[in-house]
Design a protein around this motif. Structure first.
Motif, short mmCIF file in Angstrom:
data_model
loop_
_atom_site.label_atom_id
_atom_site.label_comp_id
_atom_site.label_asym_id
_atom_site.label_seq_id
_atom_site.Cartn_x
_atom_site.Cartn_y
_atom_site.Cartn_z
N ILE A 112 29.83 51.38 40.85
CA ILE A 112 29.33 50.35 41.76
C ILE A 112 27.95 49.85 41.31
CG2 ILE A 112 28.57 49.89 44.13
CD1 ILE A 112 30.71 51.87 45.06
N GLY A 113 27.11 50.80 40.84
CA GLY A 113 25.79 50.40 40.36
C GLY A 113 25.87 49.51 39.14
N VAL A 114 26.79 49.83 38.23
CA VAL A 114 26.96 49.00 37.03
C VAL A 114 27.43 47.61 37.41
CG1 VAL A 114 28.36 48.70 34.95
CG2 VAL A 114 27.34 50.91 35.46
N ILE A 115 28.35 47.54 38.39
CA ILE A 115 28.85 46.24 38.82
C ILE A 115 27.71 45.38 39.37
CG2 ILE A 115 30.35 45.07 40.48
CD1 ILE A 115 32.30 47.41 40.19
N HIS A 116 26.81 46.01 40.10
CA HIS A 116 25.68 45.26 40.67
C HIS A 116 24.63 44.91 39.62
CE1 HIS A 116 26.77 45.28 44.91
NE2 HIS A 116 27.10 46.56 44.81
N ASP A 117 24.45 45.79 38.61
CA ASP A 117 23.40 45.58 37.62
C ASP A 117 23.80 44.58 36.54
OD1 ASP A 117 21.81 47.35 38.97
OD2 ASP A 117 22.30 49.07 37.69
N VAL A 118 25.04 44.62 36.10
CA VAL A 118 25.50 43.75 35.01
C VAL A 118 25.69 42.34 35.56
CG1 VAL A 118 27.34 43.33 33.33
CG2 VAL A 118 26.58 45.66 33.82
N SER A 174 27.20 38.73 36.26
CA SER A 174 28.60 38.41 36.62
C SER A 174 29.37 37.85 35.44
CB SER A 174 28.61 37.42 37.78
OG SER A 174 27.91 36.24 37.43
N GLN A 175 28.69 37.03 34.58
CA GLN A 175 29.39 36.48 33.42
C GLN A 175 29.80 37.59 32.46
OE1 GLN A 175 26.48 35.54 34.58
NE2 GLN A 175 26.37 33.30 34.86
N GLU A 176 28.90 38.54 32.22
CA GLU A 176 29.24 39.65 31.31
C GLU A 176 30.36 40.51 31.91
OE1 GLU A 176 25.75 41.83 30.39
OE2 GLU A 176 24.77 40.18 29.33
N TRP A 177 30.30 40.76 33.21
CA TRP A 177 31.34 41.58 33.84
C TRP A 177 32.71 40.93 33.74
CZ3 TRP A 177 32.02 46.36 35.06
CH2 TRP A 177 33.03 46.73 35.94
N VAL A 217 34.01 41.29 30.16
CA VAL A 217 34.50 42.63 29.87
C VAL A 217 35.87 42.85 30.49
CG1 VAL A 217 34.08 45.08 30.31
CG2 VAL A 217 32.21 43.61 29.56
N VAL A 218 36.06 42.44 31.74
CA VAL A 218 37.35 42.62 32.42
C VAL A 218 38.44 41.83 31.71
CG1 VAL A 218 38.60 42.20 34.57
CG2 VAL A 218 36.30 43.16 34.64
N PHE A 219 38.14 40.57 31.33
CA PHE A 219 39.13 39.73 30.68
C PHE A 219 39.52 40.31 29.33
CE2 PHE A 219 40.47 35.75 28.49
CZ PHE A 219 41.53 35.44 29.34
N THR A 264 32.15 37.90 21.38
CA THR A 264 30.83 38.49 21.12
C THR A 264 29.99 37.57 20.24
OG1 THR A 264 31.75 40.71 21.32
CG2 THR A 264 29.64 40.48 20.18
N MET A 265 30.60 37.00 19.20
CA MET A 265 29.86 36.10 18.32
C MET A 265 29.41 34.85 19.06
SD MET A 265 31.68 36.34 14.57
CE MET A 265 33.33 35.96 15.17
N ALA A 266 30.30 34.30 19.90
CA ALA A 266 29.93 33.10 20.66
C ALA A 266 28.78 33.38 21.62
CB ALA A 266 31.14 32.57 21.42
N LEU A 267 28.86 34.53 22.31
CA LEU A 267 27.79 34.89 23.23
C LEU A 267 26.47 35.13 22.49
CD1 LEU A 267 29.67 37.28 25.69
CD2 LEU A 267 28.93 34.93 26.11
N PHE A 268 26.55 35.71 21.28
CA PHE A 268 25.34 35.95 20.50
C PHE A 268 24.67 34.64 20.11
CE2 PHE A 268 23.39 36.21 16.28
CZ PHE A 268 22.39 37.13 16.54
#
Length: 482
Positions: free
Chosen positions: A29-35, A37-40, A43-45, A65-69
């Motif tokens: 739950i803490g990771v969900i709140h800290d990360v 929303s776009q990154e989460w 990762v799920v997709f 990953t390359m596009a986000l970088f």
């Protein structure tokens, strides 16, 4: 007892398992709140695609990953700061009348600092930001872009920068562009692109640090014709008058005694005239006149290349400038504040980043009537007691030619001892001059390769009563913190 012990072990295991599960859930739950929303969501997709097809999920994850970088790196590179000439100046100490002009019209020049790699993802952003600033400020005539903290620019970046400079040349009114802080490879790429595109009015390319570009921008401001000239304040004795004609000197004009009297009228103005005549008589046998020519080293009577003295060489004389002008320069040591990748440099050819090279910068331009060597003279007496020889803080070069009166430190000390009244007045003036020069040097050239103006520095930006020109903006935003 055995059954009780087994039950206790089972209960303990259950309690440990439930505790571990609760900790895991809380961490999730803490990771969900800290990360973010776009990154989460990314990762799920990616996890879902990997669940249905591992190979497609891995390839998709790598591409994402390359596009986000690229997107993230483009957001942290590019223009990191911008200021006008009102806020940042070269290290060159200019006459008061020029400072007034730069204060009033300094907003005609904007300086941009760039950082990081410039490629297709950042070059467009840099150009758009600069052009938006030009569109919002129609009084800008010059733009300086510093590439000192840029390790490399790709072909698309070079194309975008040259196209931007070409568009600036066709703007109404025309805007001059200067690229400074260029490494050798980038300088060559920009020059080649300008030739290939046949750009007639291309940008000014400078491999030197920002200091040189700031001097160039300041000179452009000073060279432009103005509707109303600023009044020049009354000059002290021995300097140029407000009409620009040479100040009158004593009846022994052009002689060593005449120039000595001019110098003492400046240095020991409060001393009685009779004591000044005694000082002149004491100093005349040891004083000498010397001519320096920067552009004609072969001319008779002038020293080679117009060099009066070099920085960090022994100092022996107090120098009074009788004609012409002299520029003072200092060497800035290489900096280690930036850490940039070096694989873009040609090490075999000795390529370095601009900030890794020692740089010579002008710190002052002196005219007729100036006195050089006040700091060294103040240290001479102490140095003799300690067995040390004072050394010059700067280099002095004729600009382009001058004549100077050289008076040995030893002769000055002896003459001041023989005439204590005039000697005290002269020592007070020289001490004041030396203190001001040391403070100016320590707060500017020893800290950075340009001078950032501060709030306590007086702003001489009085506009004409007609109100045709707007006053310069404040140096510091009083509403901002820090």
């Amino acid at each position: 007892k055995k059954l009780k012990s087994e039950r206790g072990e089972r209960n303990g295991g259950l309690r440990s398992g439930s505790l571990l599960a609760r900790v895991t859930i809380y961490q999730l739950i803490g990771v969900i709140h800290d990360v973010a929303s776009q990154e989460w969501r990314a990762v799920v997709f990616t996890a879902l695609m990997t669940y249905f097809n591992v190979l497609i999920g891995i390839v998709f994850g790598c591409m994402l990953t390359m596009a986000l970088f690229v997107v993230e790196y483009a957001g942290i590179t590019g223009i990191v700061n911008q200021k006008s000439i009102v806020e940042v100046r070269s290290l060159l100490k200019r006459p008061q009348r020029q400072v007034e002009v730069l204060d009033m019209y300094g907003t005609e020049v904007t300086v941009f600092w760039c950082s990081g790699y410039i490629f297709f993802g950042t070059a467009t952003g840099i150009v758009e930001e600069v052009e938006a600033h030009l569109d919002a400020n129609d009084k800008i005539r010059d733009v300086v872009i510093d590439f000192e903290a840029v390790p490399a620019v790709d072909a698309s970046g070079v194309h975008a920068l040259t196209e931007f400079a070409s568009r600036c040349a066709t703007r109404k009114p025309r805007v001059e562009v200067c690229f400074c802080g260029l490494v050798r490879r980038l300088h060559g790429a920009l020059a080649s692109m300008i030739i290939a595109k046949d750009i007639q009015q291309g940008p000014k390319l400078m491999s030197s640090r920002l200091e040189g570009a700031l001097e160039w921008a300041e000179e452009r401001i000073l060279e432009r014709p103005r509707k109303q000239a600023l009044a020049v304040s009354v000059s002290p004795r021995g300097q140029v008058s407000r009409e620009g004609s040479k100040a009158t000197i004593s009846s022994e004009a052009g002689t060593v005694r005449g120039y000595l009297l001019d110098m003492l009228n400046e240095v020991a103005a409060s001393a009685p005239e009779a004591t000044l005549e005694g000082l002149v008589a004491a100093l005349a046998p040891s004083a000498r006149l010397q001519q320096y020519f920067a552009n004609s080293p072969s001319m008779k009577g002038g020293t080679n290349k117009g060099m009066i003295y070099l920085e960090d060489t022994p100092a022996f004389d107090l120098i009074y400038l009788t004609t012409g002008a002299v520029k003072l320069t200092r060497m800035l040591d290489a900096e280690t504040t930036h850490k940039l990748p070096r694989h873009h440099l040609n090490i075999e050819k000795g390529d370095l980043f601009v900030f890794e090279e020692r740089t010579e910068v002008r710190v002052e331009l002196l005219e007729r009537g100036a006195v050089l060597g006040a700091v060294e003279f103040g240290a001479a007496n102490f140095g003799v007691q300690q067995g040390l020889q004072p050394r010059h803080l700067t280099s002095a070069l004729a600009a382009p030619r001058c004549e100077a009166l050289l008076v040995p430190f030893k002769a000055l000390h002896e003459a001041f001892a023989q005439h204590p009244v005039a000697g005290y007045a002269a020592m007070a003036w020289l001490s004041s001059r030396a203190s001001a020069q040391v403070l100016e040097l320590t707060r500017s050239s020893s800290m950075r390769s340009y001078r950032l103006r501060v709030a306590d520095e007086p702003l001489f930006s009085q506009v004409s009563a007609s109100g045709e020109e707007e006053s310069a903006p404040p140096l510091v935003d009083t509403n901002a913190g820090g």
